[in-house]
Write an enzyme that holds these catalytic residues in place. Sequence first.
Site, short mmCIF file in Angstrom:
data_model
loop_
_atom_site.label_atom_id
_atom_site.label_comp_id
_atom_site.label_asym_id
_atom_site.label_seq_id
_atom_site.Cartn_x
_atom_site.Cartn_y
_atom_site.Cartn_z
N GLY A 155 0.80 -1.22 0.00
CA GLY A 155 0.00 0.00 0.00
C GLY A 155 0.83 1.27 0.00
N ASN A 156 2.01 1.22 0.65
CA ASN A 156 2.85 2.43 0.74
C ASN A 156 3.39 2.87 -0.61
OD1 ASN A 156 4.62 0.12 0.80
ND2 ASN A 156 6.27 1.47 1.48
N LYS A 202 -13.35 -9.60 6.27
CA LYS A 202 -12.40 -8.57 5.82
C LYS A 202 -13.08 -7.21 5.79
CE LYS A 202 -8.86 -6.84 3.54
NZ LYS A 202 -7.62 -6.56 4.24
N LYS A 262 -4.12 -9.47 -1.22
CA LYS A 262 -3.14 -9.07 -2.24
C LYS A 262 -1.91 -9.98 -2.27
CE LYS A 262 -0.21 -6.08 -1.05
NZ LYS A 262 1.09 -6.22 -0.35
N LYS A 274 1.91 -12.25 4.03
CA LYS A 274 3.16 -12.25 3.25
C LYS A 274 3.95 -13.53 3.50
CE LYS A 274 3.57 -7.28 3.60
NZ LYS A 274 2.58 -7.02 2.52
P1 ADP Z 1 1.39 -3.85 2.64
O1 ADP Z 1 0.49 -2.78 2.17
O2 ADP Z 1 2.78 -3.72 2.13
O3 ADP Z 1 0.81 -5.24 2.47
P2 ADP Z 1 0.90 -4.20 5.51
O4 ADP Z 1 0.62 -3.06 6.42
O5 ADP Z 1 -0.23 -5.09 5.16
O6 ADP Z 1 1.58 -3.56 4.22
O7 ADP Z 1 2.08 -5.10 6.12
C1 ADP Z 1 3.28 -4.50 6.57
C2 ADP Z 1 3.20 -4.21 8.08
O8 ADP Z 1 3.20 -5.44 8.80
C3 ADP Z 1 4.35 -3.48 8.68
O9 ADP Z 1 4.22 -2.09 8.51
C4 ADP Z 1 4.29 -3.89 10.16
O10 ADP Z 1 3.69 -2.89 10.94
C5 ADP Z 1 3.37 -5.10 10.17
N1 ADP Z 1 3.89 -6.30 10.88
C6 ADP Z 1 3.13 -7.11 11.65
N2 ADP Z 1 3.84 -8.12 12.15
C7 ADP Z 1 5.12 -7.95 11.70
C8 ADP Z 1 6.33 -8.68 11.88
N3 ADP Z 1 6.39 -9.80 12.59
N4 ADP Z 1 7.44 -8.21 11.26
C9 ADP Z 1 7.40 -7.08 10.53
N5 ADP Z 1 6.28 -6.35 10.31
C10 ADP Z 1 5.14 -6.77 10.89
MG MG Z 2 -0.99 -5.89 3.40
#
Ligand code: ADP
Ligand code: MG
Length: 323
Positions: free
Chosen positions: A13-14, A128, A217, A279
């Site tokens: 998303g970023n 969701k 995603k 992820k």
């Molecule tokens: P994207 O839009 O890239 O999918 P998300 O917000 O869904 O981003 O996922 C990334 C976020 O996951 C990070 O900003 C962090 O706050 C969070 N996160 C949760 N658990 C973890 C972890 N174990 N290690 C790293 N990040 C984590």
């Molecule tokens: Mg995400």
Amino acid sequence: MEQTERLVVALGGNAILQPGQRGTYAQQTENVRLAARQVAALVRAGYRVVVTHGNGPQVGNILLQNERAAGEVEPMPLDVCGAESQGFIGYMLVQALQAELGPERPVAALVTRTVVREDDPSFREPSKPIGPFYGEEEAARLAVERGYRLKEDAGRGWRRVVPSPEPVRIVEREAIRALVEAGVLVVAAGGGGVPVVERRLPDGRRLYEGVEAVVDKDLGAQRLAVDVGADRLLMLTDVSHAYLHYRRPDARPLERLSRTEARGLLAAGEFAEGSMGPKVRAAVRFLEAGGREAVIASLAEAERALAGATGTHVLPDAVAVRA
Ligand code: ADP
Ligand code: MG
């Protein structure tokens, strides 16, 4: 060095909207420009890239526009809103990628559908959250008028919840593969792809029908990576690694994990659902399906992460042990 590795790059998303931004077109194009610069560097390095991306905030905004203008313009179903967001984000990405790579480089964004099972358990328990927050009264009205399922979201208000079924197959996979073979830089399966179910008519014909759901995603990116025969899956986000004990004093970035280790940590709840969880799950599944490596890294460090200098690398068990 001639490089023909196939790579699926999933933009978080970023890459489109930064936290706290209002999301003006100028802000979004600037974010996308920086993301496109990262992707372009990979293309120049010789990787055959397929780009995919999230769409959460954009679909949320489209839903809000639909809602507010409902008296004058008929609101569209969620699958159509998803396709709209793919078009919108896909357009921004191809414009930015073209600007980076020049007009000679063929670049295309594809509206993409993802097959999901009609009997996916998520259809029984939608969970969701999507779109805007509502007050209690409006939520009750929408439940009656539109048949929405709504849930209270941590004291912040009411929100529509929809099913998030497992992606089974990318409908356009042959088309994407053909484009990749022809040297086209493709943007596809944005927002996990528009979810469709396969129906069989009484006369035996099969057709796809859009459903009111969203595909995760990262899981969609994994499906895409397998369906286009990618060697590696690169998930770019706003953190440099997946962490152990995230946000605790003993937090530690994970650099190299075997598939089995990753699966164990996932089961132990080290990765939050709805963010890092999907992820790592996507990484594990990609390897289970025969993928060579999945990498989780920060958007700004894409090339270094592929070179092994940073990011979390999830590897087949045999390879990870040898390290
Ligand atoms: P994207 O839009 O890239 O999918 P998300 O917000 O869904 O981003 O996922 C990334 C976020 O996951 C990070 O900003 C962090 O706050 C969070 N996160 C949760 N658990 C973890 C972890 N174990 N290690 C790293 N990040 C984590
Ligand atoms: Mg995400």
